[in-house]
Design a protein around this motif. Sequence first.
Motif, PDB file in Angstrom:
ATOM      1  N   VAL A 291       0.919  -1.218  -0.108  1.00 34.08           N
ATOM      2  CA  VAL A 291       0.088   0.100  -0.173  1.00 34.08           C
ATOM      3  C   VAL A 291       0.826   1.153  -0.016  1.00 34.08           C
ATOM      4  O   VAL A 291       1.551   1.516   1.020  1.00 34.08           O
ATOM      5  N   GLY A 292       0.804   2.054  -0.900  1.00 37.97           N
ATOM      6  CA  GLY A 292       1.932   3.324  -1.075  1.00 37.97           C
ATOM      7  C   GLY A 292       3.236   2.651  -1.157  1.00 37.97           C
ATOM      8  O   GLY A 292       3.659   1.414  -1.742  1.00 37.97           O
ATOM      9  N   GLY A 293       4.013   3.057  -0.297  1.00 37.27           N
ATOM     10  CA  GLY A 293       5.455   2.737  -0.111  1.00 37.27           C
ATOM     11  C   GLY A 293       5.554   1.522   1.045  1.00 37.27           C
ATOM     12  O   GLY A 293       6.597   1.079   1.285  1.00 37.27           O
ATOM     13  N   MET A 294       4.331   1.061   1.596  1.00 35.47           N
ATOM     14  CA  MET A 294       4.407   0.113   2.591  1.00 35.47           C
ATOM     15  C   MET A 294       4.397  -1.063   1.962  1.00 35.47           C
ATOM     16  O   MET A 294       3.621  -1.503   1.472  1.00 35.47           O
ATOM     17  N   PRO A 295       5.552  -1.957   2.243  1.00 36.67           N
ATOM     18  CA  PRO A 295       5.656  -3.274   1.615  1.00 36.67           C
ATOM     19  C   PRO A 295       4.669  -4.290   2.169  1.00 36.67           C
ATOM     20  O   PRO A 295       4.078  -4.265   3.192  1.00 36.67           O
ATOM     21  N   ALA A 296       4.241  -5.198   1.069  1.00 33.04           N
ATOM     22  CA  ALA A 296       3.470  -6.367   1.792  1.00 33.04           C
ATOM     23  C   ALA A 296       4.084  -7.235   2.818  1.00 33.04           C
ATOM     24  O   ALA A 296       5.139  -7.589   2.798  1.00 33.04           O
ATOM     25  N   GLY A 297       3.225  -7.334   3.771  1.00 35.03           N
ATOM     26  CA  GLY A 297       3.849  -8.201   4.958  1.00 35.03           C
ATOM     27  C   GLY A 297       4.408  -7.531   5.994  1.00 35.03           C
ATOM     28  O   GLY A 297       5.110  -8.072   7.016  1.00 35.03           O
ATOM     29  N   HIS A 298       4.693  -6.162   5.795  1.00 30.92           N
ATOM     30  CA  HIS A 298       5.501  -5.367   6.806  1.00 30.92           C
ATOM     31  C   HIS A 298       4.846  -5.246   8.020  1.00 30.92           C
ATOM     32  O   HIS A 298       3.676  -4.953   8.120  1.00 30.92           O
ATOM     33  N   PRO A 299       5.471  -5.088   9.219  1.00 29.88           N
ATOM     34  CA  PRO A 299       4.743  -5.224  10.296  1.00 29.88           C
ATOM     35  C   PRO A 299       4.676  -3.579  10.349  1.00 29.88           C
ATOM     36  O   PRO A 299       5.335  -2.788  10.316  1.00 29.88           O
ATOM     37  N   VAL A 300       3.348  -3.309  11.388  1.00 30.77           N
ATOM     38  CA  VAL A 300       2.914  -2.172  11.660  1.00 30.77           C
ATOM     39  C   VAL A 300       2.723  -1.765  13.008  1.00 30.77           C
ATOM     40  O   VAL A 300       2.284  -2.587  13.866  1.00 30.77           O
ATOM     41  N   ASP A 301       2.767  -0.342  13.471  1.00 28.14           N
ATOM     42  CA  ASP A 301       2.244  -0.118  14.728  1.00 28.14           C
ATOM     43  C   ASP A 301       1.201   1.052  14.458  1.00 28.14           C
ATOM     44  O   ASP A 301       1.394   1.832  13.574  1.00 28.14           O
ATOM     45  N   ILE A 302      -0.045   0.804  15.113  1.00 30.18           N
ATOM     46  CA  ILE A 302      -1.078   1.472  14.854  1.00 30.18           C
ATOM     47  C   ILE A 302      -1.288   2.175  16.266  1.00 30.18           C
ATOM     48  O   ILE A 302      -1.704   1.807  17.154  1.00 30.18           O
ATOM     49  N   TYR A 303      -1.263   3.666  16.022  1.00 32.82           N
ATOM     50  CA  TYR A 303      -1.721   4.716  17.000  1.00 32.82           C
ATOM     51  C   TYR A 303      -3.048   5.163  16.861  1.00 32.82           C
ATOM     52  O   TYR A 303      -3.622   5.377  15.963  1.00 32.82           O
ATOM     53  N   CYS A 304      -3.879   4.996  18.004  1.00 34.47           N
ATOM     54  CA  CYS A 304      -5.257   5.060  18.118  1.00 34.47           C
ATOM     55  C   CYS A 304      -5.327   6.646  18.599  1.00 34.47           C
ATOM     56  O   CYS A 304      -4.726   7.374  19.235  1.00 34.47           O
ATOM     57  N   ALA A 305      -6.856   6.987  18.267  1.00 30.48           N
ATOM     58  CA  ALA A 305      -7.228   8.500  18.521  1.00 30.48           C
ATOM     59  C   ALA A 305      -6.357   9.509  18.431  1.00 30.48           C
ATOM     60  O   ALA A 305      -6.179  10.396  19.031  1.00 30.48           O
ATOM     61  N   VAL A 306      -5.775   9.538  17.254  1.00 34.21           N
ATOM     62  CA  VAL A 306      -4.896  10.619  16.493  1.00 34.21           C
ATOM     63  C   VAL A 306      -5.875  11.550  15.916  1.00 34.21           C
ATOM     64  O   VAL A 306      -6.451  11.144  14.823  1.00 34.21           O
ATOM     65  N   PRO A 307      -6.106  12.785  16.245  1.00 34.15           N
ATOM     66  CA  PRO A 307      -6.967  13.427  15.466  1.00 34.15           C
ATOM     67  C   PRO A 307      -6.149  13.964  14.215  1.00 34.15           C
ATOM     68  O   PRO A 307      -4.991  14.057  14.109  1.00 34.15           O
ATOM     69  N   PRO A 308      -7.100  14.274  13.254  1.00 36.74           N
ATOM     70  CA  PRO A 308      -6.589  14.510  11.828  1.00 36.74           C
ATOM     71  C   PRO A 308      -5.429  15.611  11.960  1.00 36.74           C
ATOM     72  O   PRO A 308      -4.546  15.851  11.200  1.00 36.74           O
ATOM     73  N   PRO A 309      -5.884  16.969  12.546  1.00 36.56           N
ATOM     74  CA  PRO A 309      -4.666  17.995  12.657  1.00 36.56           C
ATOM     75  C   PRO A 309      -3.386  17.505  13.105  1.00 36.56           C
ATOM     76  O   PRO A 309      -2.294  17.748  12.553  1.00 36.56           O
ATOM     77  N   VAL A 310      -3.231  16.355  14.055  1.00 34.16           N
ATOM     78  CA  VAL A 310      -2.103  15.781  14.645  1.00 34.16           C
ATOM     79  C   VAL A 310      -1.511  14.900  13.612  1.00 34.16           C
ATOM     80  O   VAL A 310      -0.386  15.178  13.273  1.00 34.16           O
ATOM     81  N   ALA A 311      -2.419  14.222  12.917  1.00 32.19           N
ATOM     82  CA  ALA A 311      -1.899  13.161  12.064  1.00 32.19           C
ATOM     83  C   ALA A 311      -1.361  14.001  10.776  1.00 32.19           C
ATOM     84  O   ALA A 311      -0.337  13.734  10.279  1.00 32.19           O
ATOM     85  N   THR A 312      -1.866  15.116  10.389  1.00 30.57           N
ATOM     86  CA  THR A 312      -1.310  15.727   9.097  1.00 30.57           C
ATOM     87  C   THR A 312      -0.162  16.516   9.552  1.00 30.57           C
ATOM     88  O   THR A 312       0.922  16.412   8.805  1.00 30.57           O
ATOM     89  N   MET A 313       0.011  17.098  10.881  1.00 28.24           N
ATOM     90  CA  MET A 313       1.366  17.732  11.222  1.00 28.24           C
ATOM     91  C   MET A 313       2.470  16.674  11.279  1.00 28.24           C
ATOM     92  O   MET A 313       3.665  17.244  10.976  1.00 28.24           O
ATOM     93  N   ILE A 314       2.261  15.623  11.932  1.00 28.46           N
ATOM     94  CA  ILE A 314       3.216  14.508  11.926  1.00 28.46           C
ATOM     95  C   ILE A 314       3.635  14.289  10.490  1.00 28.46           C
ATOM     96  O   ILE A 314       5.009  14.225  10.079  1.00 28.46           O
ATOM     97  N   SER A 315       2.777  14.045   9.452  1.00 30.30           N
ATOM     98  CA  SER A 315       3.340  13.713   8.050  1.00 30.30           C
ATOM     99  C   SER A 315       3.913  15.005   7.644  1.00 30.30           C
ATOM    100  O   SER A 315       4.872  14.759   6.682  1.00 30.30           O
TER     101      SER A 315
END
Length: 336
Positions: A291-315
């Motif tokens: 998915v995008g640059g995320m390879p198939a089978g790659h492990p991920v960490d999921i952060y919950c309750a991240v508001p859109p403004p915070v996620a956008t600023m991180i990116s």
Amino acid sequence: MSKLLLQAISTSGRMSIDKFDAAFDTLCQLPGISTSEVDLNHVRRQTIRYLDSLGHCEFDFDRRHVFACPPVLVALPPYGLPKAVLTGARTPSMVQKMKDFVKGNRNSVSHSIKLQRSEHPLLPPAIYIEAVDHDHLRKVAQAAQIGCHLTASAAWSLVNFSAGIENVRYNLSYEDRADINWLKRTFYANTLTFSKNHNTENVQGLVEYTDPRSQQKRHWIWDGNRAAEADRDWGRYMILADEGVDVLLYDERRHQLAVPAYVPLPRFLARAATLCTGLAPAPARMGEQSVGGMPAGHPVDIYCAVPPPVATMISEKLSQNLIDHSTVPDSHGVIS
């Protein structure tokens, strides 16, 4: 049991890395700590990273010490009544003072505890205080004689405080260097991993060197015959930005941010994402399709309750484009 490691660090205030390792090994042998079927070195590395991103401790590997952060009640992103989570050092007497205040003010304040996920057996549970207003949250902090940060959520403050990738890049100090004859690996954007570089005559990009004596890692970013020492976490995102590879998935409906486990967020951005909940991220794995640059089978960490403004600023701080994608894993922990 999960609170004992932080209590030991809090009691000392400062502890050598060797003593931390000894305490970690001892606690892993206690009944109730399930580590029999996992890689303890991986659990140790994860525990260190998340103790930092939860705001409890800071690790100085150059001086080989771990420091307990001052105890502070920090605001979570607003999703209803004002709510805060306890960060920093933690002692039984401090927690009891908070409970006593809540007990005497039940109409205005509530107290709750949530255990970390079973994958993190030595991370302390999250301690939450919810109140009718911020003034009562301050009174809880005063009763426990600890600090508080309630004017804005800790996540928003931290994401704004963090440097951005261009600031970090600007401060790199490139010098004419000769490659050193140490064990080395190069970071590859297509796999998101460090691997052995067989082209030893033309070392480029982000390279990890291992000191043969201390086994400490050093990271240089090469540009032609010039190289600059770089932070490992920022260095990986610099390479991804240079190659236009986007790896952050964001589920706007659920406010979940998925980050490649092998390309973790740099320190203050990780702390911002973690302090959206006060909980370490949930592990999952990508499915059979990239998915995008995320390879198939790659492990991920999921952060919950991240508001859109915070996620956008991180990116934006990482020169990444958020990938709109569901982050809900199936019953096998796979995101398709």
